[in-house]
Design a protein around this motif. Structure first.
Motif, short mmCIF file in Angstrom:
data_model
loop_
_atom_site.label_atom_id
_atom_site.label_comp_id
_atom_site.label_asym_id
_atom_site.label_seq_id
_atom_site.Cartn_x
_atom_site.Cartn_y
_atom_site.Cartn_z
N TYR A 65 33.70 93.51 47.81
CA TYR A 65 33.31 92.34 48.59
C TYR A 65 34.55 91.49 48.84
O TYR A 65 35.49 91.49 48.03
CB TYR A 65 32.26 91.51 47.87
CG TYR A 65 30.86 92.08 47.98
CD1 TYR A 65 29.94 91.53 48.85
CD2 TYR A 65 30.48 93.18 47.21
CE1 TYR A 65 28.65 92.05 48.96
CE2 TYR A 65 29.20 93.70 47.31
CZ TYR A 65 28.29 93.14 48.20
OH TYR A 65 27.03 93.67 48.32
N SER A 66 34.55 90.77 49.96
CA SER A 66 35.72 89.99 50.31
C SER A 66 35.31 88.72 51.04
O SER A 66 34.14 88.54 51.42
CB SER A 66 36.66 90.83 51.20
OG SER A 66 37.86 90.13 51.46
N ALA A 67 36.30 87.86 51.26
CA ALA A 67 36.08 86.65 52.06
C ALA A 67 35.86 87.05 53.52
O ALA A 67 36.37 88.08 53.98
CB ALA A 67 37.28 85.72 51.93
N LEU A 68 35.12 86.23 54.25
CA LEU A 68 34.85 86.51 55.65
C LEU A 68 36.04 86.10 56.51
O LEU A 68 36.73 85.11 56.23
CB LEU A 68 33.59 85.78 56.11
CG LEU A 68 32.31 86.05 55.29
CD1 LEU A 68 31.10 85.48 56.01
CD2 LEU A 68 32.12 87.53 55.02
N ALA A 69 36.29 86.87 57.58
CA ALA A 69 37.49 86.65 58.37
C ALA A 69 37.26 87.07 59.82
O ALA A 69 36.35 87.83 60.12
CB ALA A 69 38.67 87.44 57.79
#
Length: 283
Positions: free
Chosen positions: A175-179
């Motif tokens: 999972y990651s930050a939205l970009a």
């Protein structure tokens, strides 16, 4: 692990690059260095970056002068044994941070050259100028310059939790930050708010800048932000994300440490998203 690609100590000598005589003299120096790039990879030998100068290789780009005054160049070469991709080099911390920064600069420039052979205005073949930082059209006179595409990336907080998402193409559990890319006529802050809303349905209020990271795949500048949500309900855009959810701080920390019981984990430590989650948890 520090962010990859952010440390580049070269003096780029932008005022000297238009002087072809000066650049040619740097190329002939005994202490000149030449980086070999093929796709996303750089040539290493016995764990060290290959930098030996070779006059037979056409150097498309001058990178700069190092602290000792030695000039560094970069060239596109055929892929061969010993090529290591830049992501693996960053993950393994296989090279000094300043060399990773040079590789990011080299890879971005050379990839631009590979995609900018002909003039977009008149279709004539372009000439390389300014030591690789400009392509000139001899037919219509138009100049073309290397592009860097800004990307807004944001860790969003709400009542002690952090919003993270994942794309279906990513490795399982990541999972990651939205970009998303900044669009014409848009501030970085508004781009981040728009992308988060479009992908997750979450609206963001206050936004603050944290840090940035050159991302040489192709040639992006990741602009890292932290935002505070003013709504929490998630409405997922399935064309963009496979999943997005709010992770309580304790769970997010386990993802950062890769101790989550379900095998979930945050973005790789060398990437800016990992740093944003870390800062958001400490703020």
């Amino acid at each position: 692990m520090p962010l990859a690609y952010v440390l580049n100590t070269l003096d780029r000598r932008a005022n000297d690059r238009p002087n072809a005589t000066w650049v040619a003299a740097q190329r002939k120096r005994a202490d000149a260095k030449l980086i070999r790039i093929a796709g996303d990879g750089a040539l290493l030998r016995n764990g060290y970056l290959v930098t030996g100068n070779d006059a037979a290789i056409d150097a498309a780009a001058f990178l700069g002068l190092d602290a000792e005054g030695a000039p560094w160049f970069a060239a596109q070469v055929a892929s061969s044994e010993g090529m290591r991709d830049l992501r693996s080099l960053a993950m393994e911390e296989a090279l000094p941070p300043e060399q990773l920064g040079m590789l990011a600069q080299a890879r971005s420039l050379l990839q631009w050259h590979a995609r900018r052979t002909y003039c977009s205005n008149c279709a004539a073949r372009l000439e390389i100028a300014d030591a690789g930082y400009r392509r000139h059209c001899p037919s219509c006179g138009m100049d073309h310059f290397p592009r860097t595409d800004p990307v807004a990336i944001m860790a969003v907080r709400h009542r002690g939790s952090i919003l993270l998402g994942r794309q279906s193409s990513w490795k399982r559990g990541m999972y990651s930050a939205l970009a998303g890319f900044v669009e014409p006529g848009e501030t970085v802050e508004d781009a981040a708010r728009r992308e988060v809303f479009e992908e997750s349905g979450v609206r963001v209020g206050d936004v603050r800048y944290v840090t940035s990271q050159p991302w040489p795949f192709l040639s992006n500048l990741m602009i890292g932000l932290i935002g505070d949500a003013v709504s929490a309900e998630i409405t997922l855009d399935r064309n963009e994300l496979e999943d997005a959810r709010w992770f309580p701080a304790g769970e997010a920390r386990m993802m950062m440490d890769r101790t989550h019981p379900d095998g979930l984990y945050a973005a790789n430590p060398y990437a800016i998203a990992h740093e944003l989650v870390r800062v958001a948890l400490e703020a």
